[in-house]
Design a protein around this motif. Structure first.
Motif, PDB file in Angstrom:
ATOM      1  N   GLN A 362       0.831  -1.340  -0.127  1.00 31.31           N
ATOM      2  CA  GLN A 362       0.126   0.010  -0.086  1.00 31.31           C
ATOM      3  C   GLN A 362       0.926   1.327  -0.071  1.00 31.31           C
ATOM      4  O   GLN A 362       1.640   1.360   0.895  1.00 31.31           O
ATOM      5  CB  GLN A 362      -0.859  -0.166   1.120  1.00 31.31           C
ATOM      6  CG  GLN A 362      -1.979  -1.096   1.227  1.00 31.31           C
ATOM      7  CD  GLN A 362      -2.455  -1.241   2.484  1.00 31.31           C
ATOM      8  OE1 GLN A 362      -3.496  -0.312   2.742  1.00 31.31           O
ATOM      9  NE2 GLN A 362      -2.393  -2.349   3.342  1.00 31.31           N
ATOM     10  N   ILE A 363       0.789   1.770  -1.113  1.00 35.72           N
ATOM     11  CA  ILE A 363       1.635   3.165  -1.374  1.00 35.72           C
ATOM     12  C   ILE A 363       1.102   4.313  -1.488  1.00 35.72           C
ATOM     13  O   ILE A 363       0.116   4.529  -2.423  1.00 35.72           O
ATOM     14  CB  ILE A 363       2.592   2.853  -2.242  1.00 35.72           C
ATOM     15  CG1 ILE A 363       3.615   1.546  -2.257  1.00 35.72           C
ATOM     16  CG2 ILE A 363       3.688   3.811  -2.727  1.00 35.72           C
ATOM     17  CD1 ILE A 363       4.138   1.127  -3.726  1.00 35.72           C
ATOM     18  N   LYS A 364       1.562   5.155  -0.601  1.00 39.44           N
ATOM     19  CA  LYS A 364       0.722   6.476  -0.755  1.00 39.44           C
ATOM     20  C   LYS A 364       1.997   7.712  -1.215  1.00 39.44           C
ATOM     21  O   LYS A 364       2.893   7.873  -0.892  1.00 39.44           O
ATOM     22  CB  LYS A 364       0.257   7.332   0.518  1.00 39.44           C
ATOM     23  CG  LYS A 364      -1.188   6.425   0.883  1.00 39.44           C
ATOM     24  CD  LYS A 364      -1.853   6.981   1.986  1.00 39.44           C
ATOM     25  CE  LYS A 364      -2.874   6.139   2.458  1.00 39.44           C
ATOM     26  NZ  LYS A 364      -3.580   6.853   3.651  1.00 39.44           N
ATOM     27  N   LEU A 365       1.661   8.267  -2.528  1.00 39.58           N
ATOM     28  CA  LEU A 365       2.612   8.931  -3.088  1.00 39.58           C
ATOM     29  C   LEU A 365       2.057  10.271  -3.591  1.00 39.58           C
ATOM     30  O   LEU A 365       1.071  10.155  -4.950  1.00 39.58           O
ATOM     31  CB  LEU A 365       3.399   8.143  -4.331  1.00 39.58           C
ATOM     32  CG  LEU A 365       4.457   9.215  -4.975  1.00 39.58           C
ATOM     33  CD1 LEU A 365       5.556   9.794  -4.394  1.00 39.58           C
ATOM     34  CD2 LEU A 365       4.999   8.072  -6.273  1.00 39.58           C
ATOM     35  N   GLY A 366       2.271  11.466  -3.092  1.00 42.29           N
ATOM     36  CA  GLY A 366       1.400  12.686  -3.565  1.00 42.29           C
ATOM     37  C   GLY A 366       0.016  12.485  -3.139  1.00 42.29           C
ATOM     38  O   GLY A 366      -0.456  12.274  -2.214  1.00 42.29           O
ATOM     39  N   GLY A 367      -0.809  12.612  -4.374  1.00 40.82           N
ATOM     40  CA  GLY A 367      -2.116  12.507  -4.151  1.00 40.82           C
ATOM     41  C   GLY A 367      -2.634  11.055  -4.699  1.00 40.82           C
ATOM     42  O   GLY A 367      -3.905  10.648  -4.629  1.00 40.82           O
ATOM     43  N   LEU A 368      -1.819   9.984  -4.985  1.00 39.32           N
ATOM     44  CA  LEU A 368      -2.024   8.897  -5.460  1.00 39.32           C
ATOM     45  C   LEU A 368      -2.048   8.020  -4.055  1.00 39.32           C
ATOM     46  O   LEU A 368      -1.163   8.020  -3.124  1.00 39.32           O
ATOM     47  CB  LEU A 368      -1.102   8.073  -6.379  1.00 39.32           C
ATOM     48  CG  LEU A 368      -1.210   9.291  -7.663  1.00 39.32           C
ATOM     49  CD1 LEU A 368       0.012   8.612  -8.434  1.00 39.32           C
ATOM     50  CD2 LEU A 368      -2.381   9.199  -8.239  1.00 39.32           C
ATOM     51  N   ASP A 369      -3.245   7.096  -4.405  1.00 38.36           N
ATOM     52  CA  ASP A 369      -3.315   5.876  -3.144  1.00 38.36           C
ATOM     53  C   ASP A 369      -3.052   4.690  -3.928  1.00 38.36           C
ATOM     54  O   ASP A 369      -4.057   4.225  -4.547  1.00 38.36           O
ATOM     55  CB  ASP A 369      -4.451   6.077  -2.276  1.00 38.36           C
ATOM     56  CG  ASP A 369      -4.629   5.037  -1.012  1.00 38.36           C
ATOM     57  OD1 ASP A 369      -3.739   4.179  -1.095  1.00 38.36           O
ATOM     58  OD2 ASP A 369      -5.491   5.336  -0.345  1.00 38.36           O
ATOM     59  N   ILE A 370      -1.994   4.018  -4.033  1.00 35.35           N
ATOM     60  CA  ILE A 370      -1.814   2.855  -4.952  1.00 35.35           C
ATOM     61  C   ILE A 370      -1.653   1.456  -3.961  1.00 35.35           C
ATOM     62  O   ILE A 370      -1.173   1.468  -2.948  1.00 35.35           O
ATOM     63  CB  ILE A 370      -0.380   3.001  -5.551  1.00 35.35           C
ATOM     64  CG1 ILE A 370      -0.226   4.129  -6.372  1.00 35.35           C
ATOM     65  CG2 ILE A 370      -0.235   1.900  -6.458  1.00 35.35           C
ATOM     66  CD1 ILE A 370       1.154   4.646  -6.875  1.00 35.35           C
TER      67      ILE A 370
END
Length: 716
Positions: A362-370
């Motif tokens: 579970q990766i949160k990068l900037g405004g992305l929730d991947i």
């Protein structure tokens, strides 16, 4: 009286008639006489040994059909049918050399064993733990071996010009998915598994067995411990965390359970970091390992590993003011496997098992929730038949079920794929004699997702000199499907290809080992694309490349008392068109010159082992957009001097201290550049550095057992 004398003369005459003289000459297959060969009539005391010229002669009182036996150490026993009638018999015999597995030649091209059980030991399991620069990581120790490259901002295994995805890792012959922990960009990772789990390993730098596939460069096969030696509990207190393991041993079975926790927050608050942590790396893992002897010659093993980890880091962006982007990573991982080995009847033996890997990021990068999830199921069965001491065949079948899913949670978008692969392989070894061996094999595969069938031939030959040295040659083709992150974009992507040619010289005697190897690796159908690696477009398999060079390895544990050292040098000349590159370039992960020196010295009065390792390369290539071309620049050389001290105040207590990059060298692995020019019409660059000037590790390892003499090293 006259009658008695006549009777004695008649008996003597009959005995004289019954005696048969048997003579001849014994030679080897080259026509050289063989002295000392035992020659005798079966089930009698009648016989002799051959003289220096290979000749023999003796008489026997036996009559009728008999068996004449000739035998000598290192040669096959020969039995001849003879009829003893009193007439002289002459037999000139040629003995064929027998195959002694302890002294016979072995295939060494591209292969490095790390097992106490192999006579050609390169690294023992204990070396993995005590190599200063390794910091207890299996791959860290292997990076001091020839053919490997140290890529300090990654941490995975790079072999002979190939990237990390080209190396497959197996445990007891079963493939491990996601063997390295998930990490942020340019933050080095390490393997997930404790080195105490393994009794040895087989590390291939190319030309490996047809049993293994889906790897263009290398196969790392780790073999787990069978039955541990005793009941014991192990407590670990470290500068980054702690753990406990309990081992219970029965007459025919054992059970080991362990749990560990780590949190780098206290450590990184004391030691200056080049990283800007919002939350330092932290996590836990737990595992259970069970072993059961099966009958008189079998073994069943089961292993379950579960872990969870996370980190939050601010990553600066070149040309942008402020802290940069916040990256949050949460990883959950499960690995389970069950394996067996069994010696059957009529010289058959069997191995196989099942493995399952599940990795969720579970990766949160900037405004992305991947969210990314990878699954791998592997089932395998292998049979080996020894048709004779000189000829054996290994054959097997296996299947892979692999799945990958990638989701953007906030946008409610996802993409995925599921593939089934079926493989079969066969490989035979033929010993011409103790000096010459041939190996040939075929590996086939089929991918259901892209409807592709492939066949890879493999072949090796090795010759052992009378001086204990041996020379080997290996050839093979290797196929590998692209990484999941690319296959999910284009499900129809087929195999990339590599062809290996390897020439090897190996010599091991009296505690000294020397290994020299030349290699050529040709790449075909490499993946290329347009755009960025995070958002690739127009994926194609039209790339190619070569990696060629040589490497040397020397190890000596005899010349200096209580001292063991090894020296490694590798020349890897690699150029390839791949990824987003438009031309053929030297990859940033493949330095031209690589070298290492490892020294360990035990000081008995101090109950201590002092270790030193030095690693270097000539720098990493990178693309500077301010000047024309691709991979047009190079960093300064990479250098790392690491030291360690292991102190055993009591047999069950070990205190281990290690420090990497003692000299505090500012190693740079490349540069990142802004996507747009600044006011001076230049792209702003930012160096990619190691996480801290140094890494300091302190560990206290206490073993609890009934005799208070066991320690954590006895499982290795």
């Amino acid at each position: 009286m006259k009658t008695f004398i006549t009777f004695v003369l008649m008996i003597s005459a009959s005995v004289g008639i019954a005696q048969t003289e048997i003579k001849g000459i014994v030679k080897d297959s080259k026509g050289e006489p063989l002295p000392g060969v035992n020659v005798f009539i079966q089930n009698t005391y009648d016989g002799t040994s051959t003289k220096p010229d290979g000749s023999f002669s003796f008489s026997s009182d036996e009559t009728g059909d008999q068996i004449l036996i000739l035998q000598s150490v290192g040669f096959k026993k020969q039995e001849l049918s003879v009829q003893l009638t009193g007439e002289p018999i002459e037999n000139n015999v040629t003995l064929k050399e027998s195959i002694d597995q302890l002294n016979a030649v072995t295939i060494t091209a591209g292969a490095m064993e790390a097992s106490d059980e192999n006579k050609a030991v390169v690294l023992k399991p204990l070396d993995i733990v005590t190599t200063p620069s390794a910091m207890g990581d299996v791959v860290g120790a292997l990076q001091t071996l020839p053919g490997t490259s140290t890529v300090g901002n990654d941490g995975r295994l790079f072999v002979r010009g190939g990237d990390a995805s080209e190396t497959a890792i197996f445990i007891d012959g079963l493939k491990v998915g996601n063997a390295f922990g998930t990490t942020a960009n340019n933050v080095p990772t390490r393997t997930r598994f404790n080195p105490n789990l393994f009794k040895g390993s087989f590390f291939s730098t190319g030309g490996y067995s047809a049993e293994y596939g889906q790897a263009l460069s290398s196969a790392l096969v780790l073999n787990t411990v069978d039955i541990p030696v005793r009941n014991q509990g192990d407590i670990s207190l470290m500068s980054v965390g702690g753990g406990y393991a309990q081992t219970l041993v029965g007459e025919k079975n054992s059970l080991t359970a362990s749990a560990n926790y780590f949190d780098l927050t206290p450590y990184q608050s004391l030691v200056k970091q080049n990283f800007d942590w919002e939350r330092s790396p932290h996590g836990w893992d737990a595992s259970i390992s069970a072993r059961q002897k099966w009958g008189n010659s079998g073994m069943v093993k089961a292993y379950l590993h579960k872990e969870s980890s996370g980190m939050e880091i601010w990553q600066a962006e070149p040309g942008v003011d402020g802290k940069g982007s916040l990256v949050k990573i949460k990883n959950d991982y499960t690995y389970a496997q069950s394996s067996f080995k069994q010696i059957g009847k009529n010289d058959w033996s069997y191995t196989g098992g099942l493995s399952y890997s599940l990795n969720k990021d579970q990766i949160k990068l900037g405004g992305l929730d991947i969210v990314q999830q990878t699954e791998l199921f592997h089932a395998k069965g292998v049979a080996v038949k020894d048709f004779s001491p000189a000829f054996s065949t290994k054959m097997g079948v296996e299947t892979y079920w692999s799945g990958y899913e990638q989701s953007l949670v906030s946008e409610d978008l996802s993409r995925n794929f599921m593939d089934q692969q079926y493989n079969a392989f066969i490989e035979s070894d033929y010993y011409v004699n103790n000096q010459l061996i041939f190996r040939g094999g075929l590996r086939s595969g089929y991918s259901k997702l892209n409807d592709e069938l492939w066949i890879d031939p493999r072949a090796s030959v090795s010759y052992k000199f009378r001086s204990d040295g041996q020379i080997s040659f290996a050839y093979g083709t290797f196929s590998q499907l692209p990484e999941e992150r690319f296959r999910v974009v284009d499900n129809e992507l087929g195999n990339t290809k590599a062809t290996h040619w390897i020439l090897n010289y190996f010599h091991s005697k009296n505690g000294r080992t020397f290994r020299a190897e030349a290699f050529y690796k040709g790449y075909d159908q490499l993946l290329t694309f347009e755009g960025d690696v995070q958002f690739p477009e127009q994926l194609r398999l039209d790339g190619n490349g070569v990696a060629k060079g040589m490497d040397f390895f020397f190890r000596d544990n005899k010349t200096f008392k209580n001292t063991d050292f090894w020296i490694t040098y590798s020349l890897v000349d690699s150029e390839r068109k791949f990824g987003g590159y438009q031309t053929s370039v030297q990859p940033g992960f493949a330095p031209l010159h690589n070298g290492s020196v490892v020294v360990k010295h035990f000081i008995s009065p101090l109950k201590s082992q002092i270790g030193m390792s030095f690693s270097m390369n000539d720098g990493y290539t990178y693309t500077n957009p301010n000047i024309p071309g691709e991979q047009n620049s190079k960093t300064k050389s990479y250098q790392d001097l690491s030291l360690s001290w292991s102190y055993l105040p009591k047999p069950n207590l070990i205190i281990h201290l290690a420090c990497s990059n003692v000299l505090g060298r500012n190693n740079v692995f490349g540069y990142q550049y802004a996507s747009e020019t600044n006011d001076n019409n230049l792209f702003t660059g930012m160096p990619i550095q190691q996480g801290a000037p140094r890494f300091l590790f302190l560990g206290v390892f206490l073993t609890l057992s009934s005799d208070k003499k066991a320690n954590q090293l006895n499982n290795l």
